[in-house]
Structures are given as structure tokens and as C-alpha cells.
Design a protein around this motif. Sequence first.
Motif, PDB file in Angstrom:
ATOM      1  N   GLU A  84       0.847  -1.192   0.000  1.00 15.82           N
ATOM      2  CA  GLU A  84       0.000   0.000   0.000  1.00 15.82           C
ATOM      3  C   GLU A  84       0.885   1.245   0.000  1.00 15.82           C
ATOM      4  N   GLU A  85       0.482   2.224  -0.780  1.00 12.58           N
ATOM      5  CA  GLU A  85       1.250   3.465  -0.858  1.00 12.58           C
ATOM      6  C   GLU A  85       1.162   4.248   0.448  1.00 12.58           C
ATOM      7  N   ASP A  86      -0.022   4.333   1.007  1.00 17.35           N
ATOM      8  CA  ASP A  86      -0.210   5.010   2.288  1.00 17.35           C
ATOM      9  C   ASP A  86      -1.514   4.532   2.908  1.00 17.35           C
ATOM     10  N   PHE A  87      -1.746   4.941   4.114  1.00 18.85           N
ATOM     11  CA  PHE A  87      -2.975   4.600   4.822  1.00 18.85           C
ATOM     12  C   PHE A  87      -3.680   5.874   5.255  1.00 18.85           C
ATOM     13  N   HIS A  88      -3.692   6.864   4.388  1.00 22.56           N
ATOM     14  CA  HIS A  88      -4.339   8.135   4.669  1.00 22.56           C
ATOM     15  C   HIS A  88      -5.836   7.992   4.414  1.00 22.56           C
ATOM     16  N   ILE A  89      -6.543   7.537   5.421  1.00 21.91           N
ATOM     17  CA  ILE A  89      -7.984   7.307   5.303  1.00 21.91           C
ATOM     18  C   ILE A  89      -8.711   8.620   5.032  1.00 21.91           C
ATOM     19  N   VAL A  90      -8.280   9.661   5.698  1.00 27.37           N
ATOM     20  CA  VAL A  90      -8.827  11.006   5.483  1.00 27.37           C
ATOM     21  C   VAL A  90      -7.653  11.971   5.364  1.00 27.37           C
ATOM     22  N   ASN A  91      -7.938  13.181   4.897  1.00 25.83           N
ATOM     23  CA  ASN A  91      -6.875  14.157   4.640  1.00 25.83           C
ATOM     24  C   ASN A  91      -6.006  14.448   5.848  1.00 25.83           C
ATOM     25  N   CYS A  92      -6.592  14.421   7.047  1.00 25.78           N
ATOM     26  CA  CYS A  92      -5.801  14.798   8.225  1.00 25.78           C
ATOM     27  C   CYS A  92      -4.711  13.766   8.551  1.00 25.78           C
ATOM     28  N   PHE A  93      -4.733  12.606   7.909  1.00 28.92           N
ATOM     29  CA  PHE A  93      -3.664  11.624   8.085  1.00 28.92           C
ATOM     30  C   PHE A  93      -2.417  12.025   7.294  1.00 28.92           C
ATOM     31  N   SER A  94      -2.589  12.926   6.337  1.00 28.43           N
ATOM     32  CA  SER A  94      -1.494  13.360   5.474  1.00 28.43           C
ATOM     33  C   SER A  94      -1.093  14.782   5.846  1.00 28.43           C
ATOM     34  N   GLU A  95       0.117  14.928   6.364  1.00 26.66           N
ATOM     35  CA  GLU A  95       0.573  16.250   6.793  1.00 26.66           C
ATOM     36  C   GLU A  95       0.602  17.246   5.643  1.00 26.66           C
ATOM     37  N   GLY A  96       0.978  16.793   4.476  1.00 23.82           N
ATOM     38  CA  GLY A  96       1.096  17.698   3.336  1.00 23.82           C
ATOM     39  C   GLY A  96      -0.222  18.081   2.698  1.00 23.82           C
ATOM     40  N   ARG A  97      -1.277  17.310   2.938  1.00 20.00           N
ATOM     41  CA  ARG A  97      -2.563  17.580   2.286  1.00 20.00           C
ATOM     42  C   ARG A  97      -3.685  17.811   3.300  1.00 20.00           C
ATOM     43  N   ASN A  98      -3.360  18.155   4.524  1.00 20.97           N
ATOM     44  CA  ASN A  98      -4.370  18.344   5.550  1.00 20.97           C
ATOM     45  C   ASN A  98      -4.879  19.779   5.513  1.00 20.97           C
ATOM     46  N   TYR A  99      -6.113  19.938   5.043  1.00 20.64           N
ATOM     47  CA  TYR A  99      -6.712  21.265   4.944  1.00 20.64           C
ATOM     48  C   TYR A  99      -7.896  21.422   5.898  1.00 20.64           C
ATOM     49  N   CYS A 100      -8.057  20.500   6.804  1.00 23.36           N
ATOM     50  CA  CYS A 100      -9.198  20.537   7.714  1.00 23.36           C
ATOM     51  C   CYS A 100      -8.911  21.468   8.894  1.00 23.36           C
ATOM     52  N   ILE A 101      -9.775  22.408   9.121  1.00 20.43           N
ATOM     53  CA  ILE A 101      -9.585  23.368  10.214  1.00 20.43           C
ATOM     54  C   ILE A 101      -9.849  22.744  11.584  1.00 20.43           C
ATOM     55  N   LEU A 102     -10.487  21.571  11.630  1.00 16.21           N
ATOM     56  CA  LEU A 102     -10.809  20.920  12.894  1.00 16.21           C
ATOM     57  C   LEU A 102      -9.659  20.091  13.462  1.00 16.21           C
ATOM     58  N   THR A 103      -8.631  19.839  12.682  1.00 15.46           N
ATOM     59  CA  THR A 103      -7.555  18.923  13.064  1.00 15.46           C
ATOM     60  C   THR A 103      -6.982  19.159  14.459  1.00 15.46           C
ATOM     61  N   PRO A 104      -6.713  20.395  14.871  1.00 13.46           N
ATOM     62  CA  PRO A 104      -6.111  20.579  16.194  1.00 13.46           C
ATOM     63  C   PRO A 104      -6.965  20.047  17.362  1.00 13.46           C
ATOM     64  N   SER A 105      -8.265  20.004  17.210  1.00 13.67           N
ATOM     65  CA  SER A 105      -9.140  19.575  18.305  1.00 13.67           C
ATOM     66  C   SER A 105      -9.991  18.356  17.971  1.00 13.67           C
ATOM     67  N   CYS A 106      -9.844  17.814  16.813  1.00 12.94           N
ATOM     68  CA  CYS A 106     -10.724  16.733  16.347  1.00 12.94           C
ATOM     69  C   CYS A 106     -10.357  15.395  16.983  1.00 12.94           C
ATOM     70  N   LYS A 107     -11.355  14.710  17.471  1.00 15.56           N
ATOM     71  CA  LYS A 107     -11.166  13.380  18.058  1.00 15.56           C
ATOM     72  C   LYS A 107     -11.413  12.277  17.026  1.00 15.56           C
ATOM     73  N   LEU A 108     -12.032  12.635  15.906  1.00 18.53           N
ATOM     74  CA  LEU A 108     -12.333  11.652  14.861  1.00 18.53           C
ATOM     75  C   LEU A 108     -11.058  11.029  14.308  1.00 18.53           C
ATOM     76  N   LYS A 109     -10.032  11.841  14.125  1.00 14.82           N
ATOM     77  CA  LYS A 109      -8.759  11.335  13.599  1.00 14.82           C
ATOM     78  C   LYS A 109      -8.233  10.206  14.477  1.00 14.82           C
ATOM     79  N   HIS A 110      -8.350  10.351  15.775  1.00 16.72           N
ATOM     80  CA  HIS A 110      -7.861   9.329  16.697  1.00 16.72           C
ATOM     81  C   HIS A 110      -8.684   8.044  16.594  1.00 16.72           C
ATOM     82  N   ALA A 111      -9.990   8.190  16.439  1.00 16.29           N
ATOM     83  CA  ALA A 111     -10.853   7.006  16.279  1.00 16.29           C
ATOM     84  C   ALA A 111     -10.548   6.289  14.972  1.00 16.29           C
ATOM     85  N   LEU A 112     -10.348   7.052  13.918  1.00 14.59           N
ATOM     86  CA  LEU A 112     -10.014   6.442  12.628  1.00 14.59           C
ATOM     87  C   LEU A 112      -8.656   5.762  12.683  1.00 14.59           C
ATOM     88  N   ASN A 113      -7.715   6.356  13.373  1.00 19.82           N
ATOM     89  CA  ASN A 113      -6.398   5.736  13.521  1.00 19.82           C
ATOM     90  C   ASN A 113      -6.510   4.438  14.326  1.00 19.82           C
TER      91      ASN A 113
END
Length: 149
Positions: A84-113
Motif C-alpha cells: 500500500e502506498e499510504d494509509f491516509h484514510i482522510v486528509n488529516c492523516f497526510s501532513e502535506g494535504r491536511n486542509y481541515c480546520i478541525l484537526t487541532p481539536s478533532c477526536k475523529l482522527k484518533h478514532a479512525l487511527n
Amino acid sequence: MRLTNYTDYSLRVLVYLGLKKTGQLSTIQEIADTYNISKNHLMKIIHHLGKLGYIETIRGRNGGIKLAMNPTEINIGKVVLATEEDFHIVNCFSEGRNYCILTPSCKLKHALNEALMAFLSVLNSYTLADFLHNNDELNALIGDPFSDK
């Protein structure tokens, strides 16, 4: 979670070769025809699987490919991680392509991880041998190319 075709085809190649008798060779064309997959695409996959040490390629007129290790030694989770090239399920998994304003406080990223880690943990609990126990059924489905011709 969705695996790429590259990983899917890599796993199919390993299953196909795992169905062979020890030491019996196969060809890329044979596998391509069986799965109706592009030979050119399979050549890249075979090359990569060879570099990873999962398969051995023998050149020459009577050459071919075969597993380079026992199916019990081929961990499915490791194969998936390597193909697999990467496991970036959503944009916030990718540092270079993360455009989500919720990332600093979002708990969803942790659940997805956590879900991703559970997915990989399950795959790590299997080897190629676990998927070859029904070899008669599998050979029947792929046309039993291993019978003496």
C-alpha cells in the motif's frame, strides 16, 4: 478502508503461487490470464514482490516464478503494509494535504487511527498458509492449472 488494486493483485499472486506444489514454477502470463489482469501491471507487482523477498524469479526459457518462502512465513499484514502506498484514510492523516480546520481539536482522527490499527492487527494475525487450506476448491475455481498437462 479500501485496499488498492496493487495490493489486491499482490495478494492474489501470492495465493496463486501458494497453491503450487513446492518448487513448481508459474509464469506471469499464466497468472494474468487466470485473473484477467494486465500482464504489464503484474510484471511490476512480481518485480516488487521479488524485491521484498516473497517470490523468486527464475530467468530463461524454462524460467518462471515461485514462492521464495513457506506460506506460513508470509504475514498478510506485512504484505499489505509493503504494497500500500499510504494509509491516509482522510486528509488529516497526510501532513502535506491536511486542509481541515478541525484537526487541532478533532477526536475523529484518533478514532479512525484506532480503527486502522485494529484492521492491521487482524491482518497481522494471518499468514498466506491460512488462505490455502481449501486448495482443492481454489484450484477448481482457477481452472486447476497445476494438473499435469
